[in-house]
Every structure is written in C-alpha cells, then in structure tokens.
Scaffold this motif. Structure first.
Motif, mmCIF file in Angstrom:
data_model
loop_
_atom_site.group_PDB
_atom_site.id
_atom_site.type_symbol
_atom_site.label_atom_id
_atom_site.label_comp_id
_atom_site.label_asym_id
_atom_site.label_seq_id
_atom_site.Cartn_x
_atom_site.Cartn_y
_atom_site.Cartn_z
ATOM 1 N N ARG A 1 -30.234 30.695 -24.261
ATOM 2 C CA ARG A 1 -29.341 30.224 -25.330
ATOM 3 C C ARG A 1 -29.270 28.695 -25.358
ATOM 4 N N LEU A 2 -29.158 28.084 -24.172
ATOM 5 C CA LEU A 2 -29.110 26.617 -24.091
ATOM 6 C C LEU A 2 -30.428 26.009 -24.565
ATOM 7 N N PHE A 3 -31.528 26.614 -24.143
ATOM 8 C CA PHE A 3 -32.845 26.153 -24.562
ATOM 9 C C PHE A 3 -32.963 26.183 -26.086
ATOM 10 N N TYR A 4 -32.568 27.301 -26.693
ATOM 11 C CA TYR A 4 -32.653 27.435 -28.153
ATOM 12 C C TYR A 4 -31.766 26.408 -28.850
ATOM 13 N N GLN A 5 -30.566 26.228 -28.320
ATOM 14 C CA GLN A 5 -29.650 25.278 -28.964
ATOM 15 C C GLN A 5 -30.212 23.867 -28.970
ATOM 16 N N ILE A 6 -30.842 23.483 -27.867
ATOM 17 C CA ILE A 6 -31.351 22.115 -27.742
ATOM 18 C C ILE A 6 -32.551 21.871 -28.644
ATOM 19 N N ILE A 7 -33.430 22.863 -28.793
ATOM 20 C CA ILE A 7 -34.680 22.629 -29.538
ATOM 21 C C ILE A 7 -34.579 22.974 -31.022
ATOM 22 N N LYS A 8 -33.542 23.702 -31.428
ATOM 23 C CA LYS A 8 -33.520 24.168 -32.824
ATOM 24 C C LYS A 8 -33.290 23.013 -33.809
ATOM 25 N N GLU B 1 -21.584 23.712 -25.576
ATOM 26 C CA GLU B 1 -22.352 23.775 -26.821
ATOM 27 C C GLU B 1 -22.001 22.663 -27.813
ATOM 28 N N PRO B 2 -20.723 22.401 -28.094
ATOM 29 C CA PRO B 2 -20.437 21.282 -29.007
ATOM 30 C C PRO B 2 -20.836 19.926 -28.434
ATOM 31 N N LEU B 3 -20.792 19.774 -27.097
ATOM 32 C CA LEU B 3 -21.221 18.513 -26.493
ATOM 33 C C LEU B 3 -22.733 18.334 -26.631
ATOM 34 N N ILE B 4 -23.467 19.415 -26.511
ATOM 35 C CA ILE B 4 -24.921 19.339 -26.707
ATOM 36 C C ILE B 4 -25.231 18.955 -28.152
ATOM 37 N N GLU B 5 -24.498 19.535 -29.097
ATOM 38 C CA GLU B 5 -24.687 19.174 -30.500
ATOM 39 C C GLU B 5 -24.393 17.692 -30.727
ATOM 40 N N GLN B 6 -23.386 17.193 -30.039
ATOM 41 C CA GLN B 6 -23.031 15.774 -30.130
ATOM 42 C C GLN B 6 -24.168 14.895 -29.607
ATOM 43 N N GLN C 1 -47.190 15.117 -16.772
ATOM 44 C CA GLN C 1 -47.101 16.098 -17.861
ATOM 45 C C GLN C 1 -46.086 15.663 -18.907
ATOM 46 N N VAL C 2 -44.928 15.188 -18.446
ATOM 47 C CA VAL C 2 -43.880 14.740 -19.369
ATOM 48 C C VAL C 2 -44.366 13.547 -20.190
ATOM 49 N N SER C 3 -44.995 12.582 -19.543
ATOM 50 C CA SER C 3 -45.510 11.409 -20.243
ATOM 51 C C SER C 3 -46.540 11.800 -21.289
ATOM 52 N N HIS C 4 -47.394 12.741 -20.929
ATOM 53 C CA HIS C 4 -48.433 13.193 -21.862
ATOM 54 C C HIS C 4 -47.800 13.830 -23.094
ATOM 55 N N CYS C 5 -46.790 14.661 -22.881
ATOM 56 C CA CYS C 5 -46.097 15.296 -24.012
ATOM 57 C C CYS C 5 -45.481 14.242 -24.931
ATOM 58 N N LEU C 6 -44.868 13.244 -24.339
ATOM 59 C CA LEU C 6 -44.234 12.185 -25.125
ATOM 60 C C LEU C 6 -45.272 11.360 -25.882
ATOM 61 N N GLN C 7 -46.400 11.107 -25.254
ATOM 62 C CA GLN C 7 -47.463 10.360 -25.919
ATOM 63 C C GLN C 7 -47.995 11.106 -27.134
ATOM 64 N N GLN C 8 -47.940 12.442 -27.063
ATOM 65 C CA GLN C 8 -48.380 13.278 -28.184
ATOM 66 C C GLN C 8 -47.275 13.487 -29.214
ATOM 67 N N GLN C 9 -46.172 12.742 -29.039
ATOM 68 C CA GLN C 9 -45.005 12.798 -29.928
ATOM 69 C C GLN C 9 -44.373 14.191 -29.955
ATOM 70 N N ASN C 10 -44.397 14.838 -28.798
ATOM 71 C CA ASN C 10 -43.717 16.115 -28.617
ATOM 72 C C ASN C 10 -42.413 15.909 -27.854
ATOM 73 N N PHE C 11 -41.571 16.930 -27.865
ATOM 74 C CA PHE C 11 -40.316 16.881 -27.116
ATOM 75 C C PHE C 11 -40.475 17.704 -25.847
ATOM 76 N N PRO C 12 -40.534 17.064 -24.674
ATOM 77 C CA PRO C 12 -40.715 17.810 -23.429
ATOM 78 C C PRO C 12 -39.418 18.534 -23.024
ATOM 79 N N PHE C 13 -39.557 19.777 -22.650
ATOM 80 C CA PHE C 13 -38.418 20.550 -22.131
ATOM 81 C C PHE C 13 -38.893 21.210 -20.837
ATOM 82 N N VAL C 14 -38.308 20.797 -19.729
ATOM 83 C CA VAL C 14 -38.717 21.274 -18.406
ATOM 84 C C VAL C 14 -37.796 22.404 -17.972
ATOM 85 N N LEU C 15 -38.382 23.495 -17.516
ATOM 86 C CA LEU C 15 -37.616 24.640 -17.029
ATOM 87 C C LEU C 15 -37.823 24.770 -15.523
#
Length: 231
Positions: A224-231, A188-193, A23-37
C-alpha cells in the motif's frame, strides 16, 4: 520495471552499499524514480549514496533532505562496522567528508527503542524529530507544519520508511514490532505532502521480514505504501 536484486554476500555490506548506490545512480541517470525494497534498514546508506553521487555531478553542494518514518534514529556509531543501526550516522559522516549539510528528519521515534546516547547524538547533529507519542491523528496539522519547515530548506528529498514505525497489529513482520507506533491514517497524508513538494527523488521501504509476518499483514501495508508513493 524491476531493476534486479542487490545481495550482500559473505557479510560484505560495504560492497553491497556500493552496488546499490550504482543501481540507484543508474536509475536516476535514466530519469527514472528509484524505489528500493529491503531488507534491513542498512539499505538506507546505499540508497543515499546513489542519490548524492548522482546529484553531485550537477551541483557541488546539493541540499538533500532525508525524511525517515522510523521508531529508531539508526544513528549508532559504525566503529565496529556498519549495520541496520548505523546508516544515518554513516550518511552524516559522508556529508562531513563532502562538506555538505546533514538534513535529517526522523518521525515516529520511540523513547523506549532508543538509548539516551542516541537522543543526545540526534540533538548534537541537529536532527529534526518527533516522538511517536507526539503523532496521534489529532496532531496532523502540527506534524505537517514541522515537515513543511524541514522541506523548505531542501532542494531534493529522500523518503525512507522503516516498517517498524507502524503499530505491531499493522506490521508484525519486522525485527522489532512497535508497542505503540504511528498509524497509516497519519503516514498517508504526510506522504502526500512530501510528494506535493515536487522534490522527492528517491524512496525505500525497509525491514520487512516474511518469517515474522502474520497473514501477510505487513506485506499488504508495504504494498500500500509503495503504491501510494509511486502513483
């Protein structure tokens, strides 16, 4: 969009890893950003496998850095089968088989939540890590410098967050709530980094268990973490 669920049925974790990787490989092949929960942190091996399989189609020796915010190394031996405690040792073994470097950074490690054998293994495998006691908000610049050094040696990054890295008051809905933990004001600032590096290709959040959550605290932090990473 929601790419669906990967279930582990009849205890066949190895099959679930392969399905998640696909599933992850397929998402990447479609030039999407995979986020696994997740789910337990056993999702990490499936996430990694999907990314490395995708990258290996383009390069024989991809330099992938794993950044794990976690109270645990999750480097247990998989001699008796894989579990939520073995994913990064499994990744190490996979790197050995592929003859590629093992780049692993674990931030927020709790001394009382890991055995001496795990600390020894982390040192032997060249893991870059910081203890939770080394990560107060006043140490942000120092932590950021170590993270920058780690990322500079990588072509691509995989970010994985085990919610038990957070203080128990913020994330009670996990299997092992942290007595100390690392707060959002540092994460949060480390994720932004990490995002600013331009190298992030995959992320996951693991260990959420609604059965143990209180007033939806952990779910809100995860969201909140999910939103920060994908925004």
């Amino acid at each position: 969009f929601d790419a669906g669920n990967v279930l582990c049925t009849d205890g066949e974790l190895e099959s679930a890893h392969v399905n998640l990787a696909s599933q992850v490989s397929h998402c990447l092949q479609q030039q999407n950003f995979p986020f696994v929960l997740g789910g337990g942190h056993e999702v990490a091996y499936g996430s990694w496998l999907g990314l490395i399989n995708h990258l290996s189609e383009k390069s024989a020796t991809p330099k992938v850095g794993i950044i794990n915010f976690d109270a645990h190394f999750d480097l247990r031996l998989d001699t008796n089968g894989c579990s939520s405690g073995t994913p990064f040792y499994q990744i190490y073994q996979d790197c050995q088989q592929r003859d590629i470097p093992f780049h692993y950074c674990c931030l927020g490690v709790s001394e009382i939540a890991n055995t001496q054998a795990l600390f020894k293994r982390a040192d032997e495998l060249g893991v870059s890590y910081l203890m939770d006691t080394d990560m107060p908000i006043t140490a942000l610049d120092k932590v950021a410098s170590q993270l920058d050094l780690f990322m500079s040696n990588c072509d691509a990054l995989y970010l994985t967050i085990d919610l038990d890295v957070l203080p128990a008051n913020d994330a009670p809905g996990v299997s092992a709530p942290a007595s100390r933990g690392v707060g959002l004001e540092l994460l949060e600032p480390l994720i932004e980094q990490i995002k600013a590096s331009g190298k992030l290709q995959l992320a996951d959040v693991a260990e959420y268990n609604p059965q143990y959550d209180i007033d939806g605290r952990t779910a809100k932090v995860a969201a909140r973490l999910f939103y920060q990473i994908i925004k």
